[in-house]
Design an enzyme around this catalytic site. Structure first.
Site, PDB file in Angstrom:
ATOM      1  CE  LYS B  78      -3.889   2.059   2.586  1.00 18.14           C
ATOM      2  NZ  LYS B  78      -4.829   1.879   3.720  1.00 18.14           N
ATOM      3  CB  SER B 153      -8.191   3.857   2.934  1.00 20.50           C
ATOM      4  OG  SER B 153      -7.328   3.163   3.810  1.00 20.50           O
ATOM      5  CB  SER B 177      -8.619   1.039   5.727  1.00 18.95           C
ATOM      6  OG  SER B 177      -9.308   2.256   5.702  1.00 18.95           O
TER       7      SER B 177
END
Lengths: 95, 486
Positions: B78, B153, B177
Site C-alpha cells: 500500500k 482505504s 480499511s
C-alpha cells in the site's frame, strides 16, 4: 451543531488551510452533518467512565538516553522544496 | 502456465522446487499488471526494475538453499508505507513528489524475508475514505464490476489481489480499511491487534487506531504474510513487545466446541437482507464444523461511528500538521509570507475529504470543546471496549457481516460523507477497542462478493486464521475469480 461560514473560516484558519470562498457553504453543510453524527455520543452516560487512552492500557515505553541516530541532514534535505547551506528556506519572517 | 491462480503457499513450493525462478514469476505478474491495470488503476507506481533486481537476488538465495517461505514471492505495498528511493504518495498531491529517505519497518521486514516488491498500491488520500475515490490518482475499480468501488482505504491492495495482479499485498486499517475492501473484492484480509505490527514508516492517520495487516487469497497466505510483518519494533513506541508465534501453526486445528458470538446489533437495521442471509449460511456451515453459536450483545456498538469521527479526525489534524510545505512534500508557488505558505501549500495539497477531517479534528480539539468531543469520545471508547470484554468471557470469536452492503457504484456516495462513513459501521468498533478482525469471502449477492467478519480477542490472530482456514477448507468462495482477469 450547526456551523456557519464564519465558523468554517475560523476553523480553516486554526488548521492553516486555505479554503476557496466558493467551497465554504459546502464545508459548512458537511461539517455540520458530521458534528450531528458525532453528537449521538451524548446519549451515552459516561459520568463514571474513565477515558481510554490505549487499548491495552500500555504506558509510554522509555528508552535509555543515548544517541542512536546519526546526522543525515543532507540526505533528508534532498527532497525539501527549498534549502540553502543546509537550511530550510521560507519567506522572510523578521523584517 | 496460469501462475496467478496459485496462492502464495503454492508459489513458494514452486520456487523452492525450482519449477520456476523468482525472475520469471516476477515478470509474469509485471506482465499481468501491464495488461490489466489500465482499467483497474490499482497501482500508483510499478517498480519494475526494483522488483527484477530483488527477484535476481532471491534466486541466488534459493539456489544457495537458504530460502524462507516468502523468498522470491512478489507482493505489493500500500502506498502508505515509506519505501526508500521509490515514491510514497499516500494517495495525495501533497506527497506526489515525495521519495522517502528510509524504509518502513514493514517494508524492511519483507525485504529481509526475501519478498519482491512489484510496486505501490493506490489508496484513499491519507487512508481517509471507504471507496478509494479520494485518491489524487483517481478511483480504483472493483475487478468484479469495474463500475463499482473496491472499498477503501486499501482499495488498490484489495483490487490488485482480487484481479491476481499480485499474489498478496499489504494494507492498513484505521476503521475498516483492510476488512471492508477485502469484503467488497472477495478476498481475505486481516487487521491484527493494535501494536502487533510496527507503524514506523507507515504514514500516520490516527495513531491510536492505525494498524497494518495482510491482504491475500487465503487465510494461510495471510498467516505467512503476518509471520513476516508482526513483531516488536523499538522505533514504534506503541508496538507491543510480545513473542510472535508461527501464525500458520494452528491452521489445522478442528473447530469442535468453538464458541461463536453473534451480536444482534450487527444484524439489525441497515444490513442488506441478502448479505444477512449469506452471513447466516456461513454461520450454519460453522455449526456443521462443530461450532456452537451464542447470541450476544454489544450494546454500545451504535456509538462507534460517532466516537470514531472525533478520535480519528482529532488525531489526523495533529498528525497532518507536519505537512507544511517546508521540509518535504508539496509547496505552493510564490508564497507571499510564511502563513500564506502554510495555508496555500496545505489548501492546494490536500483533497476535500482530508480537509474536512482536519477541520473536524481542529474544531474538536480547540479551546472549550475538548471535553465535549475528544474526552467524551475516549470515554465512549471505553464503553465499546468493555462490551467486547464482556462478550469474550462467553465466546471465542465474534462473527457478523464485514460491510452492510456489497460494493456500491463509483460516484454513488462521494458527495455524502455520512453515507460513506456508514460503510464502516461493523468494522470501526474493533479499531476503537484495538482488537484483531478478519474478513473472509462467504458468498455473492447480485454477483458481488460478500465478506464474513470474524473478530477475536487481543492477540488471537492465530485463532482467527485457524477459524478462517477451516472454513476455506470447506468452501470455495475464496477461490472465485472475476471473469475478465482469469
Amino acid at each position: 451543531m450547526s456551523l456557519d461560514s464564519d465558523d468554517v473560516k475560523k476553523i480553516a484558519n486554526l488548521a492553516r488551510l486555505q479554503i476557496d470562498e466558493a467551497d465554504i457553504p459546502d464545508y459548512a453543510k458537511n461539517l455540520s452533518n458530521i458534528l450531528d453524527l458525532v453528537e449521538q455520543m451524548d446519549a451515552a452516560d459516561t459520568d463514571k467512565v474513565s477515558p481510554m487512552a490505549h487499548p491495552l492500557d500500555a504506558v509510554q515505553r522509555l528508552r535509555p538516553d543515548a544517541v542512536t541516530e546519526e546526522n543525515q541532514r543532507e540526505h533528508f534535505q534532498e527532497h525539501a522544496p527549498k534549502v540553502e547551506d543546509g537550511l530550510y528556506l521560507v519567506p522572510q519572517v523578521i523584517e | 502456465m496460469s501462475l496467478h491462480t496459485k496462492n502464495l503457499a503454492e508459489l513458494s513450493d514452486k520456487l523452492k522446487n525450482k519449477n520456476i525462478s523468482s525472475v520469471e514469476l516476477t515478470q509474469y505478474f509485471l506482465d499481468r499488471i501491464e495488461k490489466f491495470d489500465g482499467d483497474l488503476n490499482s497501482f500508483v507506481t510499478v517498480a519494475k526494475d526494483h522488483a527484477l533486481t530483488q527477484a535476481r537476488k532471491a534466486d541466488e538465495v534459493i539456489a544457495s538453499g537458504k530460502a524462507g517461505p516468502l523468498t522470491g514471492i512478489p507482493i505489493a505495498q500500500k502506498d502508505i508505507f515509506c519505501t526508500q528511493g521509490i515514491k510514497t504518495s499516500c494517495g495525495s498531491k501533497m506527497l506526489d513528489n515525495f521519495i522517502s529517505p528510509y524504509d518502513a519497518t514493514v517494508v524492511e521486514k519483507f525485504n529481509d524475508a526475501g519478498a519482491v516488491m512489484l510496486g505501490k498500491l493506490n489508496m484513499d488520500e491519507f487512508a481517509m475514505g471507504s471507496s478509494n475515490e479520494t485518491s489524487f490518482y483517481g478511483p480504483v475499480s472493483n475487478p468484479w464490476n469495474t463500475k463499482c468501488v473496491p472499498g477503501g482505504s486499501s482499495g488498490g491492495s484489495a483490487a490488485s489481489v482480487a484481479a491476481r495482479l499480485t499474489p498478496a499485498s499489504t494494507g492498513t486499517d484505521t476503521g475498516g480499511s483492510i476488512r471492508q475492501p477485502a469484503s467488497l473484492c472477495g478476498i481475505t484480509g486481516l487487521k491484527p491487534t493494535y501494536g502487533r505490527v510496527s507503524r514506523y514508516g507507515m504514514i500516520a492517520f490516527a495513531s491510536s487506531l492505525d494498524q497494518a495487516g495482510p491482504i491475500a487469497q487465503t487465510a494461510q497466505d495471510a498467516g505467512l504474510m503476518l509471520n513476516a510483518m508482526a513483531g516488536f519494533d523499538p522505533k514504534d513506541s506503541t508496538s507491543v513487545d510480545k513473542e510472535v508465534p508461527d501464525y500458520t501453526a494452528d491452521l489445522g486445528e478442528n473447530l469442535k466446541g468453538l464458541k461463536i458470538g453473534l451480536p444482534k446489533e450487527y444484524f439489525g437495521e441497515g444490513l442488506d437482507s441478502v448479505v444477512g442471509d449469506i452471513i447466516n449460511s456461513a454461520v450454519e456451515q460453522y455449526k456443521q464444523l462443530g461450532a456452537e453459536v451464542i447470541d450476544i450483545e454489544l450494546p454500545n456498538s451504535g456509538l462507534s461511528v460517532p466516537a470514531y469521527y472525533v478520535v480519528a479526525p482529532a488525531e489526523c489534524s495533529s498528525n497532518l500538521s507536519r505537512f507544511d510545505g517546508v521540509r518535504f512534500g508539496y509547496r505552493c508557488e510564490n508564497p507571499k509570507d510564511l502563513e500564506d505558505l502554510y495555508k496555500r501549500s496545505r489548501g492546494e495539497g490536500f483533497g476535500p475529504e482530508v480537509k474536512r477531517r482536519i477541520m473536524i479534528g481542529a474544531y474538536a480539539l480547540s479551546a472549550g470543546y475538548y471535553d465535549a468531543y475528544y474526552l467524551k469520545a475516549q470515554k465512549v471508547r471505553h464503553l465499546i471496549s468493555d462490551d467486547f470484554k464482556q462478550a469474550f468471557k462467553k465466546v471465542d470469536v465474534i462473527m457478523g457481516p464485514t460491510s452492510p452492503n456489497v460494493a456500491f457504484n463509483i460516484g454513488e456516495r462521494s458527495d455524502d460523507p455520512i453515507a460513506m462513513y456508514l460503510s464502516d459501521i461493523y468494522t470501526i468498533a474493533t479499531n476503537l477497542a484495538g482488537l484483531p478482525g478478519m474478513s473472509v469471502p462467504a458468498g455473492f449477492a447480485n454477483d458481488m462478493p460478500v465478506g464474513l467478519q470474524i473478530i477475536g480477542n487481543y492477540f488471537a490472530e492465530s485463532r482467527l486464521l485457524n477459524v478462517a482456514h477451516q472454513y476455506q477448507l470447506n468452501t470455495d468462495w475464496h477461490k472465485q475469480m472475476p471473469e475478465n482477469y482469469r
